[in-house]
Design an enzyme around this catalytic site. Structure first.
Site, PDB file in Angstrom:
ATOM      1  N   TYR A 172      51.729  26.490  58.153  1.00 14.14           N
ATOM      2  CA  TYR A 172      52.140  27.795  57.588  1.00 14.14           C
ATOM      3  C   TYR A 172      51.437  28.148  56.292  1.00 14.14           C
ATOM      4  CZ  TYR A 172      56.215  26.299  60.371  1.00 14.14           C
ATOM      5  OH  TYR A 172      57.048  25.824  61.350  1.00 14.14           O
ATOM      6  N   ARG A 208      53.928  21.278  57.335  1.00 13.15           N
ATOM      7  CA  ARG A 208      54.158  22.636  56.820  1.00 13.15           C
ATOM      8  C   ARG A 208      52.938  23.248  56.131  1.00 13.15           C
ATOM      9  NH1 ARG A 208      57.439  24.468  53.638  1.00 13.15           N
ATOM     10  NH2 ARG A 208      58.068  26.215  54.931  1.00 13.15           N
ATOM     11  N   GLY A 263      68.350  31.054  56.911  1.00 13.01           N
ATOM     12  CA  GLY A 263      67.184  31.703  56.311  1.00 13.01           C
ATOM     13  C   GLY A 263      67.123  31.695  54.802  1.00 13.01           C
ATOM     14  N   TYR A 269      62.483  20.526  57.742  1.00 12.35           N
ATOM     15  CA  TYR A 269      61.265  20.736  58.533  1.00 12.35           C
ATOM     16  C   TYR A 269      60.135  19.804  58.102  1.00 12.35           C
ATOM     17  CZ  TYR A 269      64.116  24.835  59.432  1.00 12.35           C
ATOM     18  OH  TYR A 269      65.175  25.648  59.732  1.00 12.35           O
ATOM     19  N   GLU A 272      74.270  29.715  59.518  1.00  7.06           N
ATOM     20  CA  GLU A 272      73.536  28.566  60.092  1.00  7.06           C
ATOM     21  C   GLU A 272      72.449  28.106  59.120  1.00  7.06           C
ATOM     22  OE1 GLU A 272      71.858  30.312  63.590  1.00  7.06           O
ATOM     23  OE2 GLU A 272      73.759  30.427  64.645  1.00  7.06           O
ATOM     24  N   PRO A 273      72.804  27.642  57.928  1.00  7.46           N
ATOM     25  CA  PRO A 273      71.771  27.256  56.968  1.00  7.46           C
ATOM     26  C   PRO A 273      71.165  25.894  57.296  1.00  7.46           C
ATOM     27  CG  PRO A 273      73.921  26.774  56.056  1.00  7.46           C
ATOM     28  CD  PRO A 273      74.173  27.403  57.409  1.00  7.46           C
ATOM     29  N   GLY A 274      69.889  25.754  57.072  1.00  5.20           N
ATOM     30  CA  GLY A 274      69.215  24.466  57.235  1.00  5.20           C
ATOM     31  C   GLY A 274      68.539  24.111  55.926  1.00  5.20           C
ATOM     32  N   ARG A 275      67.468  24.837  55.635  1.00  7.74           N
ATOM     33  CA  ARG A 275      66.638  24.551  54.455  1.00  7.74           C
ATOM     34  C   ARG A 275      67.439  24.535  53.153  1.00  7.74           C
ATOM     35  NH1 ARG A 275      61.161  26.097  54.674  1.00  7.74           N
ATOM     36  NH2 ARG A 275      61.769  27.586  56.285  1.00  7.74           N
ATOM     37  N   CYS A 311      41.526  13.655  60.636  1.00  2.87           N
ATOM     38  CA  CYS A 311      40.243  14.321  60.878  1.00  2.87           C
ATOM     39  C   CYS A 311      40.437  15.793  61.217  1.00  2.87           C
ATOM     40  CB  CYS A 311      39.516  13.600  61.990  1.00  2.87           C
ATOM     41  SG  CYS A 311      39.451  11.846  61.670  1.00  2.87           S
TER      42      CYS A 311
HETATM   43  N1  LLP Z   1      69.484  29.818  62.905  1.00  2.00           N
HETATM   44  C1  LLP Z   1      68.482  30.084  63.758  1.00  2.00           C
HETATM   45  C2  LLP Z   1      68.774  30.826  64.975  1.00  2.00           C
HETATM   46  C3  LLP Z   1      67.178  29.655  63.455  1.00  2.00           C
HETATM   47  O1  LLP Z   1      66.190  29.946  64.301  1.00  2.00           O
HETATM   48  C4  LLP Z   1      66.937  28.935  62.264  1.00  2.00           C
HETATM   49  C5  LLP Z   1      65.584  28.457  61.933  1.00  2.00           C
HETATM   50  C6  LLP Z   1      68.024  28.652  61.412  1.00  2.00           C
HETATM   51  C7  LLP Z   1      69.277  29.122  61.752  1.00  2.00           C
HETATM   52  C8  LLP Z   1      67.871  27.880  60.122  1.00  2.00           C
HETATM   53  O2  LLP Z   1      67.085  28.557  59.219  1.00  2.00           O
HETATM   54  P1  LLP Z   1      66.952  28.050  57.690  1.00  2.00           P
HETATM   55  O3  LLP Z   1      68.280  28.228  56.997  1.00  2.00           O
HETATM   56  O4  LLP Z   1      66.549  26.635  57.707  1.00  2.00           O
HETATM   57  O5  LLP Z   1      65.898  28.916  57.121  1.00  2.00           O
HETATM   58  N2  LLP Z   1      59.561  25.162  60.640  1.00  2.00           N
HETATM   59  C9  LLP Z   1      59.645  26.301  59.753  1.00  2.00           C
HETATM   60  C10 LLP Z   1      60.999  26.969  59.802  1.00  2.00           C
HETATM   61  C11 LLP Z   1      61.413  27.367  61.195  1.00  2.00           C
HETATM   62  C12 LLP Z   1      62.788  27.947  61.220  1.00  2.00           C
HETATM   63  C13 LLP Z   1      63.268  28.084  62.593  1.00  2.00           C
HETATM   64  N3  LLP Z   1      64.586  28.626  62.722  1.00  2.00           N
HETATM   65  C14 LLP Z   1      59.292  25.854  58.345  1.00  2.00           C
HETATM   66  O6  LLP Z   1      58.949  24.695  58.144  1.00  2.00           O
HETATM   67  O7  LLP Z   1      59.308  26.678  57.423  1.00  2.00           O
END
Ligand code: LLP
Length: 404
Positions: free
Chosen positions: A311, A307, A233, A367, A268-271, A338
């Protein structure tokens, strides 16, 4: 990644060169930026010594996962597909957590056969199914239970997950009930409490509220969890001068939490790992001049990057070549699809731009490609990984023939 003599470079390769060589639209990532993001993340939480499981849903490209694996990270996966990809990238099973509200029996069986670190469960039904598989395979399975702390992440509504009304996790009452019911189970070890309140969080305050709620429920349960999985997050800066997450404060909050609860932290970082390492390079097809604004029509669209449409997210759009001619007129960057929502960004002024110029949509590493589609029968763009002066194709452009 910066301008050199007015031309934008990703590492040692100019955006114009990438566009010319690989065509547009094209996703590009900087190897060095991914590494420095990981290094910074590790540095920020060094004193906590967490297990960092990259959230594969944010970017599941195999070459990127290979790099992440080489740097020793684990993975957070949400489907069999992501789990297989993570294993193919040689991420160790003992560093993989499986999250998600609706894992199928087949997915559970597969994950169990691979002996991954944790299956983070989100309902009683799921625990019942895991017990059945465990009984048959004569195994004891390590699980987590996801707690819904009813915390407002103060982010975009559609990417908030930690409020009571969201489908994720279990309420305090249900969590305590399940803990009591299954803590002496012969088939599952409840090793982890997991929580994830949302994405793109830019203040430590929601995390503070989340940790307070987690602390309370642990005190209430008098149970010792081997792991506390705090999810991901952590937000990034999509706009200039936007609010920055204070990692130091978040780390200190966790440190004081750990004084009361001695568990291993999982993130659990992604972004925050991949978001600002990616660009979507696009070409201007046409510029349509109207009285009130100029529509800048790009060759990338909402099928390549959804995105903004989904959003209302904002991604900066920068020219590949700078000039000093500012135009005081609204510019609306749109795609050719379109749909009225096929719109990336509106800006009040922009430098003078022309048909066939190249622009870069910024911060699309997370994403971006993973959410792309073939809407309007448009082939998906390729992905390129830049490492110093080398530019390697890590996903080929889809061939139109293969989709029609
Ligand atoms: N852990 C869990 C259980 C999650 O559901 C998520 C993201 C993450 C970790 C990773 O979160 P991050 O560090 O990336 O914020 N498509 C949307 C974001 C959806 C996130 C879903 N879950 C966007 O483009 O903003």
């Amino acid at each position: 990644m910066k301008y050199k003599k007015g031309h934008f470079y990703i590492e040692n390769v100019s955006a114009e060169r990438i566009a010319k060589k690989f065509g547009t639209p094209v996703y590009v990532y900087s190897y060095e930026k991914i590494i420095s993001n990981i290094y910074n993340f590790q540095k920020n939480f060094k004193t906590i010594n967490p297990l960092i499981c990259f959230s594969v849903k944010s970017n599941s490209n195999l070459q990127i996962l290979n790099l992440i694996s080489k740097l020793g990270l684990g993975a957070d996966v949400v489907s069999k597909g992501e789990l297989v990809r993570a294993l193919n990238a040689k991420i160790k099973p003992e560093k993989i957590v499986f999250s998600g509200v609706g894992k199928t029996i087949e997915e559970l069986k597969f994950a169990i056969s691979k002996n991954i670190l944790l299956i983070n469960t989100e309902s009683e039904n799921e625990i019942v199914e895991i017990e059945k598989i465990a009984r048959k395979s004569k195994k004891k399975i390590n699980i987590g239970i996801r707690f819904n702390p009813d915390t407002d992440a103060k982010t975009l509504k559609n990417i908030s997950t930690g409020k009571r009304e969201n489908k994720f996790g279990l309420t305090k009452e249900k969590f305590l009930y399940l803990l009591k019911k299954y803590k002496n189970s012969k088939f599952v070890n409840i090793d982890c409490l997991s929580v994830h309140i949302g994405s793109q969080i830019t203040s430590h305050v929601p995390y503070k509220n989340m940790l307070n709620a987690v602390n309370k429920i642990i005190q209430n349960s008098k149970y010792k969890f081997k792991y506390i999985d705090l999810g991901g997050g952590m937000g990034i800066n999509y706009e200039n001068n936007s609010h920055k997450l204070n990692y130091y404060k978040y780390k200190n909050l966790i440190k004081s939490f750990l004084k009361k609860n001695n568990s291993k932290i999982i993130f659990e970082p992604g972004r925050s790992i991949i978001g600002n390492a990616g660009y979507l390079i696009s070409k201007i097809i046409y510029i349509k001049h109207t009285k009130s604004k100029n529509f800048v029509i790009l060759d990338s669209a909402m099928n390549d990057l959804i995105r903004p449409a989904l959003y209302g997210a904002k991604h900066r759009i920068i020219p590949s070549k700078l000039n000093n001619k500012k135009i005081k007129k609204k510019h609306e960057f749109v795609g050719p699809i379109c749909e009225t929502t096929d719109k990336f960004l509106s800006v009040d002024r922009y430098q003078k731009i022309n048909q066939r110029d190249i622009v870069l949509i910024c911060d699309v590493g997370a994403y971006g490609m993973v959410l792309s589609s073939n809407y309007n029968l448009r082939p998906k763009p390729p992905e390129i990984l830049i490492n110093k002066s080398s530019a390697k194709i890590i996903t080929k452009r889809q061939k139109l023939n293969n989709i029609i």
